[in-house]
Scaffold this active site. Structure first.
Site, PDB file in Angstrom:
ATOM      1  N   ASP A  61       0.839  -1.215   0.000  1.00 53.88           N
ATOM      2  CA  ASP A  61       0.000   0.000   0.000  1.00 53.88           C
ATOM      3  C   ASP A  61       0.870   1.259   0.000  1.00 53.88           C
ATOM      4  O   ASP A  61       2.004   1.246   0.484  1.00 53.88           O
ATOM      5  CB  ASP A  61      -0.910  -0.031   1.246  1.00 53.88           C
ATOM      6  CG  ASP A  61      -2.089   0.920   1.110  1.00 53.88           C
ATOM      7  OD1 ASP A  61      -2.338   1.423  -0.010  1.00 53.88           O
ATOM      8  OD2 ASP A  61      -2.758   1.167   2.132  1.00 53.88           O
ATOM      9  N   ASN A  80     -11.044  -2.264  -5.406  1.00 55.82           N
ATOM     10  CA  ASN A  80     -10.242  -1.412  -6.299  1.00 55.82           C
ATOM     11  C   ASN A  80     -10.874  -1.240  -7.690  1.00 55.82           C
ATOM     12  O   ASN A  80     -10.543  -0.306  -8.421  1.00 55.82           O
ATOM     13  CB  ASN A  80      -8.814  -1.948  -6.450  1.00 55.82           C
ATOM     14  CG  ASN A  80      -7.964  -1.811  -5.207  1.00 55.82           C
ATOM     15  OD1 ASN A  80      -7.072  -2.626  -4.961  1.00 55.82           O
ATOM     16  ND2 ASN A  80      -8.201  -0.783  -4.389  1.00 55.82           N
TER      17      ASN A  80
HETATM   18  C1  IPE Z   1      -5.647  -2.639  -0.207  1.00 60.11           C
HETATM   19  O1  IPE Z   1      -5.227  -1.329  -0.377  1.00 60.11           O
HETATM   20  C2  IPE Z   1      -5.640  -3.366  -1.513  1.00 60.11           C
HETATM   21  C3  IPE Z   1      -4.334  -3.556  -2.135  1.00 60.11           C
HETATM   22  C4  IPE Z   1      -3.198  -3.256  -1.611  1.00 60.11           C
HETATM   23  C5  IPE Z   1      -4.353  -4.180  -3.422  1.00 60.11           C
HETATM   24  P1  IPE Z   1      -6.263  -0.136  -0.538  1.00 60.11           P
HETATM   25  O2  IPE Z   1      -5.484   1.100  -0.623  1.00 60.11           O
HETATM   26  O3  IPE Z   1      -7.193  -0.426  -1.669  1.00 60.11           O
HETATM   27  O4  IPE Z   1      -7.089  -0.250   0.811  1.00 60.11           O
HETATM   28  P2  IPE Z   1      -7.860   0.880   1.641  1.00 60.11           P
HETATM   29  O5  IPE Z   1      -8.818   1.526   0.697  1.00 60.11           O
HETATM   30  O6  IPE Z   1      -6.848   1.831   2.143  1.00 60.11           O
HETATM   31  O7  IPE Z   1      -8.517   0.126   2.745  1.00 60.11           O
HETATM   32  C1  IPE Z   2      -1.620   0.208  -3.332  1.00 51.96           C
HETATM   33  O1  IPE Z   2      -1.371   1.572  -3.375  1.00 51.96           O
HETATM   34  C2  IPE Z   2      -1.846  -0.380  -4.710  1.00 51.96           C
HETATM   35  C3  IPE Z   2      -3.245  -0.747  -4.985  1.00 51.96           C
HETATM   36  C4  IPE Z   2      -4.231  -0.696  -4.139  1.00 51.96           C
HETATM   37  C5  IPE Z   2      -3.535  -1.221  -6.326  1.00 51.96           C
HETATM   38  P1  IPE Z   2      -2.538   2.636  -3.404  1.00 51.96           P
HETATM   39  O2  IPE Z   2      -2.915   2.879  -4.821  1.00 51.96           O
HETATM   40  O3  IPE Z   2      -3.671   2.204  -2.539  1.00 51.96           O
HETATM   41  O4  IPE Z   2      -1.838   3.915  -2.810  1.00 51.96           O
HETATM   42  P2  IPE Z   2      -2.442   4.928  -1.731  1.00 51.96           P
HETATM   43  O5  IPE Z   2      -2.912   4.117  -0.583  1.00 51.96           O
HETATM   44  O6  IPE Z   2      -3.553   5.646  -2.421  1.00 51.96           O
HETATM   45  O7  IPE Z   2      -1.301   5.815  -1.377  1.00 51.96           O
HETATM   46 MG    MG Z   3      -4.051   2.442  -0.588  1.00 51.73          MG
END
Ligand code: IPE
Ligand code: IPE
Ligand code: MG
Length: 245
Positions: free
Chosen positions: A21, A69
């Site tokens: 993340d 997502n």
């Molecule tokens: C969790 O991260 C999913 C992945 C890392 C693929 P998100 O960024 O989507 O989760 P939330 O929205 O912070 O809970």
């Molecule tokens: C994790 O990084 C990757 C996916 C969930 C695909 P994020 O895209 O959630 O990055 P932040 O949390 O918005 O910084």
């Molecule tokens: Mg994220």
């Protein structure tokens, strides 16, 4: 001295799961587009995989794309799918060189055809590798997985393949996407968020949770080894008292 030198090689988790993340925030801090964060995160995947392989971790499960997502802006979803296809195609050779077997968990039928094809080819090309299994969680959520398992169990009961009295923990496990894979001893989440976000709810029942503020694109082998060291300093009691262990 590297954290790696302090690791006790007789107490390595067999399975580590990672919620990768912070790609978006990492990019934003640099004044770049979120997608740059995602593509930069590929190097961190290589680092985590190499680190896992170096110390003998057998299974590495990476949360790459959740069911939730899909609701992100279409442009970002498309870019993530393209990145996935490209990365998989580029990495097959290196996966084979490093004896990495690829697996996936998730509702794969939702992925674009090109992704399904790339994944299928990579899984086929790496199926005899035996050093590490890299499992990508794609279009995955634990509630999807559990709902699916309940559906399949009910169908098998209705078709008299099993009876309700056969349903125990072991049987439930066999209906999950992770059938045959041991539960992760350790879950790592990067970027400072402290939640599970619908990941492996059943399998994480007794996992140790490790949270780091490092954004995923900055995650390196050393960060991985630090997580292992932290894990090794914990007492896993599984409901017992210290003296019983
Ligand atoms: C969790 O991260 C999913 C992945 C890392 C693929 P998100 O960024 O989507 O989760 P939330 O929205 O912070 O809970
Ligand atoms: C994790 O990084 C990757 C996916 C969930 C695909 P994020 O895209 O959630 O990055 P932040 O949390 O918005 O910084
Ligand atoms: Mg994220």
């Amino acid at each position: 001295m590297s954290a790696k030198d302090e690791i006790n090689l007789s107490n390595i988790p067999e399975h580590i799961a990672i919620i990768m993340d912070g790609n978006g925030r990492w990019a934003k801090e640099k004044g770049e587009h979120r997608i740059f964060g995602h593509s930069s995160g590929v190097e961190s995947v290589r680092e985590a995989l190499t680190a896992a392989s170096e110390i003998g971790v057998k299974y590495l499960t990476l949360y790459a794309f959740s069911t939730e997502n899909w609701s992100r802006p279409q442009e970002e979803v498309n870019a993530l799918m393209d990145l996935l296809v490209q990365t998989i195609a580029n990495e097959i050779e290196s996966l084979n060189e490093n004896r990495v077997q690829l697996g996936i968990i998730g509702d794969v039928s939702n992925l674009p055809e090109s992704c399904q094809k790339a994944l299928h080819e990579a899984i086929e090309a790496t199926k005899h590798n035996d050093r590490v299994t890299l499992i990508l969680a794609l279009s995955y959520s634990a509630r999807w997985e559990l709902t699916n398992a309940v559906k399949k169990i009910s169908q098998d009961v209705a078709n008299k393949l099993i009876s309700p009295s056969d349903v125990d923990e072991k049987l439930v496990c066999s209906y999950l996407a992770t059938d045959g894979i041991p539960d992760p001893e350790l879950l790592i989440r990067t970027s400072g968020e402290r939640r599970i976000s619908n990941f492996l709810l059943w399998q994480l029942a007794y996992s140790e949770l490790y949270f780091t503020d490092v954004f995923w694109p900055d995650f390196r082998k050393e960060n991985f080894f630090e997580a292992i060291l932290n894990y090794q300093n914990r007492e896993r009691r599984f409901g017992l008292v210290s003296e019983q262990l």
